[in-house]
Design an enzyme around this catalytic site. Structure first.
Site, PDB file in Angstrom:
ATOM      1  N   TYR A  10     -25.177 -15.310  29.942  1.00  0.00           N
ATOM      2  CA  TYR A  10     -25.076 -15.870  28.915  1.00  0.00           C
ATOM      3  C   TYR A  10     -26.949 -16.307  28.327  1.00  0.00           C
ATOM      4  O   TYR A  10     -26.475 -16.994  27.569  1.00  0.00           O
ATOM      5  CB  TYR A  10     -24.353 -16.259  28.144  1.00  0.00           C
ATOM      6  CG  TYR A  10     -23.195 -15.034  28.163  1.00  0.00           C
ATOM      7  CD1 TYR A  10     -23.006 -14.556  27.162  1.00  0.00           C
ATOM      8  CD2 TYR A  10     -21.731 -15.638  29.033  1.00  0.00           C
ATOM      9  CE1 TYR A  10     -21.036 -13.530  26.978  1.00  0.00           C
ATOM     10  CE2 TYR A  10     -21.092 -14.168  29.436  1.00  0.00           C
ATOM     11  CZ  TYR A  10     -21.072 -13.234  28.223  1.00  0.00           C
ATOM     12  OH  TYR A  10     -19.772 -12.734  28.539  1.00  0.00           O
ATOM     13  N   ASN A  70     -23.314  -8.958  16.724  1.00  0.00           N
ATOM     14  CA  ASN A  70     -22.252  -8.737  18.301  1.00  0.00           C
ATOM     15  C   ASN A  70     -21.195  -9.219  17.968  1.00  0.00           C
ATOM     16  O   ASN A  70     -20.758  -9.945  17.448  1.00  0.00           O
ATOM     17  CB  ASN A  70     -22.976 -10.710  18.992  1.00  0.00           C
ATOM     18  CG  ASN A  70     -22.789 -11.161  20.619  1.00  0.00           C
ATOM     19  OD1 ASN A  70     -21.456 -10.025  21.046  1.00  0.00           O
ATOM     20  ND2 ASN A  70     -23.573 -11.077  20.930  1.00  0.00           N
ATOM     21  N   HIS A  76     -16.062  -2.613  22.738  1.00  0.00           N
ATOM     22  CA  HIS A  76     -15.351  -2.349  23.432  1.00  0.00           C
ATOM     23  C   HIS A  76     -13.809  -1.736  22.655  1.00  0.00           C
ATOM     24  O   HIS A  76     -13.289  -1.304  23.424  1.00  0.00           O
ATOM     25  CB  HIS A  76     -14.936  -2.970  24.456  1.00  0.00           C
ATOM     26  CG  HIS A  76     -15.513  -3.729  25.106  1.00  0.00           C
ATOM     27  ND1 HIS A  76     -17.370  -3.395  25.266  1.00  0.00           N
ATOM     28  CD2 HIS A  76     -16.395  -5.204  24.642  1.00  0.00           C
ATOM     29  CE1 HIS A  76     -17.915  -4.461  25.607  1.00  0.00           C
ATOM     30  NE2 HIS A  76     -17.126  -5.444  25.295  1.00  0.00           N
ATOM     31  N   ASP A  83     -16.064   1.467  11.963  1.00  0.00           N
ATOM     32  CA  ASP A  83     -15.497   1.994  10.692  1.00  0.00           C
ATOM     33  C   ASP A  83     -16.704   1.928  10.001  1.00  0.00           C
ATOM     34  O   ASP A  83     -16.838   2.444   8.812  1.00  0.00           O
ATOM     35  CB  ASP A  83     -13.871   2.638  10.684  1.00  0.00           C
ATOM     36  CG  ASP A  83     -13.165   3.228  11.022  1.00  0.00           C
ATOM     37  OD1 ASP A  83     -14.108   4.242  12.048  1.00  0.00           O
ATOM     38  OD2 ASP A  83     -11.990   3.923  11.317  1.00  0.00           O
ATOM     39  N   HIS A  96     -26.577  -7.756  22.356  1.00  0.00           N
ATOM     40  CA  HIS A  96     -25.501  -8.501  23.448  1.00  0.00           C
ATOM     41  C   HIS A  96     -26.384  -9.360  24.342  1.00  0.00           C
ATOM     42  O   HIS A  96     -27.339  -8.583  25.267  1.00  0.00           O
ATOM     43  CB  HIS A  96     -24.730  -7.639  24.039  1.00  0.00           C
ATOM     44  CG  HIS A  96     -24.263  -6.357  23.931  1.00  0.00           C
ATOM     45  ND1 HIS A  96     -22.599  -7.158  23.324  1.00  0.00           N
ATOM     46  CD2 HIS A  96     -24.182  -5.211  23.166  1.00  0.00           C
ATOM     47  CE1 HIS A  96     -22.025  -5.785  23.039  1.00  0.00           C
ATOM     48  NE2 HIS A  96     -23.069  -5.085  22.518  1.00  0.00           N
ATOM     49  N   LEU A  97     -26.116 -10.735  24.060  1.00  0.00           N
ATOM     50  CA  LEU A  97     -26.282 -11.329  25.836  1.00  0.00           C
ATOM     51  C   LEU A  97     -26.651 -11.137  26.999  1.00  0.00           C
ATOM     52  O   LEU A  97     -27.572 -10.822  27.936  1.00  0.00           O
ATOM     53  CB  LEU A  97     -26.107 -12.874  25.407  1.00  0.00           C
ATOM     54  CG  LEU A  97     -26.332 -13.200  24.210  1.00  0.00           C
ATOM     55  CD1 LEU A  97     -25.795 -15.082  23.740  1.00  0.00           C
ATOM     56  CD2 LEU A  97     -27.943 -13.595  23.917  1.00  0.00           C
ATOM     57  N   SER A  98     -25.570 -10.341  27.240  1.00  0.00           N
ATOM     58  CA  SER A  98     -25.000 -10.280  28.709  1.00  0.00           C
ATOM     59  C   SER A  98     -25.331  -8.686  29.306  1.00  0.00           C
ATOM     60  O   SER A  98     -25.312  -7.651  27.845  1.00  0.00           O
ATOM     61  CB  SER A  98     -23.556 -10.080  29.135  1.00  0.00           C
ATOM     62  OG  SER A  98     -22.759  -9.458  29.061  1.00  0.00           O
TER      63      SER A  98
END
Length: 138
Positions: A10, A70, A76, A83, A96-98
């Protein structure tokens, strides 16, 4: 909690440092930041922005050009968040940082990718997402 997470995944910047970098890169733009650990609060915020963008009139400072999202672990798992993003008429950039494609199998699936305009991954994802939105929103 970003400053307590694995810096190899991160980076070492705090969220405040990331936000200052985004604002510094685009001083002419007013960015609003919202964070919550509660799924329903995130959905409420996206729906609030959706309502504002669908109503005519309103103050200029109440208008949004897009959303940098983010969603963390909700990326996930949350069909409800997906929605809300799908309903939003504004461009939404997933960040996403990773690199989630190189993480655990359950992190490789994003429920948001097909309802966002792009996904940006990496330690400079917020800066890249702001530039992307500003380019595509004009």
């Amino acid at each position: 909690m970003l400053q307590y997470r694995d810096p190899a995944q991160y980076g070492s910047r705090s969220m405040e440092q990331i936000l200052l970098g985004v604002q510094h890169a685009h001083p002419e733009v007013r960015f609003n930041y919202y964070q919550s650990n509660h799924e329903g609060d995130l959905i409420d915020k996206i729906q609030e922005i959706t309502r504002l963008s669908l109503t005519t009139g309103g103050e200029e400072e109440d208008r949004y050009a897009g959303i940098i999202l983010n969603a963390g672990g909700y990326t996930h798992t949350s069909v409800a968040l997906r929605d809300a993003v799908e309903l939003c008429p504004l461009p939404v950039v997933e960040v996403h940082l990773s690199d989630i494609s190189r993480r655990e199998p359950f992190r490789r699936v994003s429920l948001l990718t097909d309802v966002t305009i792009t996904q940006i991954i990496g330690l400079n994802c917020y800066e890249e997402a702001a530039a992307y939105l500003l380019h595509h929103a004009s």
